[in-house]
Write a protein that holds these residues in place. Structure first.
Motif, short mmCIF file in Angstrom:
data_model
loop_
_atom_site.label_atom_id
_atom_site.label_comp_id
_atom_site.label_asym_id
_atom_site.label_seq_id
_atom_site.Cartn_x
_atom_site.Cartn_y
_atom_site.Cartn_z
N PRO A 33 -1.75 3.80 -3.77
CA PRO A 33 -3.09 3.78 -3.15
C PRO A 33 -3.25 2.65 -2.13
O PRO A 33 -3.92 2.82 -1.11
N LEU A 34 -2.64 1.49 -2.40
CA LEU A 34 -2.71 0.38 -1.46
C LEU A 34 -2.05 0.76 -0.14
O LEU A 34 -2.61 0.51 0.94
N ARG A 35 -0.88 1.37 -0.22
CA ARG A 35 -0.18 1.77 0.99
C ARG A 35 -0.94 2.86 1.75
O ARG A 35 -1.00 2.85 2.98
N ILE A 36 -1.54 3.79 1.03
CA ILE A 36 -2.33 4.85 1.67
C ILE A 36 -3.55 4.25 2.36
O ILE A 36 -3.87 4.60 3.50
N LEU A 37 -4.23 3.34 1.67
CA LEU A 37 -5.40 2.68 2.24
C LEU A 37 -5.03 1.89 3.50
O LEU A 37 -5.72 1.97 4.52
N ALA A 38 -3.92 1.16 3.44
CA ALA A 38 -3.46 0.40 4.61
C ALA A 38 -3.08 1.35 5.75
O ALA A 38 -3.37 1.07 6.92
#
Length: 124
Positions: free
Chosen positions: A7-12
């Motif tokens: 989720p962090l990578r998707i958000l970034a």
């Protein structure tokens, strides 16, 4: 763990592509050339491209930082070329230098940040 890796990578990644859209769609408006007065326009260039680089470093974790830096600096150059064709805007090497400086500083932070993220996710 506050946030999982995916989720962090998707958000970034979403933030990265939203910023690109703002750069090229929002930057196509003639009035966008007068948002910041000198020298604050250089601070805006620096901050924008530093943020873009950091988001890219998180979103595209397997992409080598040197390649990310080249890509972000090329986007800065493309933005300056794009400004040549927008009435009320002007391109400048000084703007691109501010873009590149923000990118390079963010790459140094990203080098450290990626190590911290790897350690963080290994502990979890």
């Amino acid at each position: 763990m506050l946030i999982k890796e995916k989720p962090l990578r998707i958000l970034a990644g979403c933030g990265f592509f939203i910023m690109l859209a703002l750069l090229f769609i929002g930057g196509h408006q003639p009035a966008s050339g007068h948002l910041f007065t000198p020298p604050w326009d250089k601070v805006a260039h620096f901050s924008f491209f530093a943020t873009l680089t950091l988001l890219g470093a998180i979103a595209f974790i397997r992409l080598p930082l040197a390649l990310l830096g080249i890509m972000v600096m090329a986007l800065g150059g493309a933005d300056e070329i794009h400004q040549l064709f927008v009435p009320g805007r002007h391109a400048g090497l000084d703007d691109w230098a501010a873009d590149a400086t923000g990118c390079v500083l963010a790459l140094m932070v990203a080098f450290w940040l990626r190590k911290q993220l790897v350690l963080y996710y290994k502990q979890a």
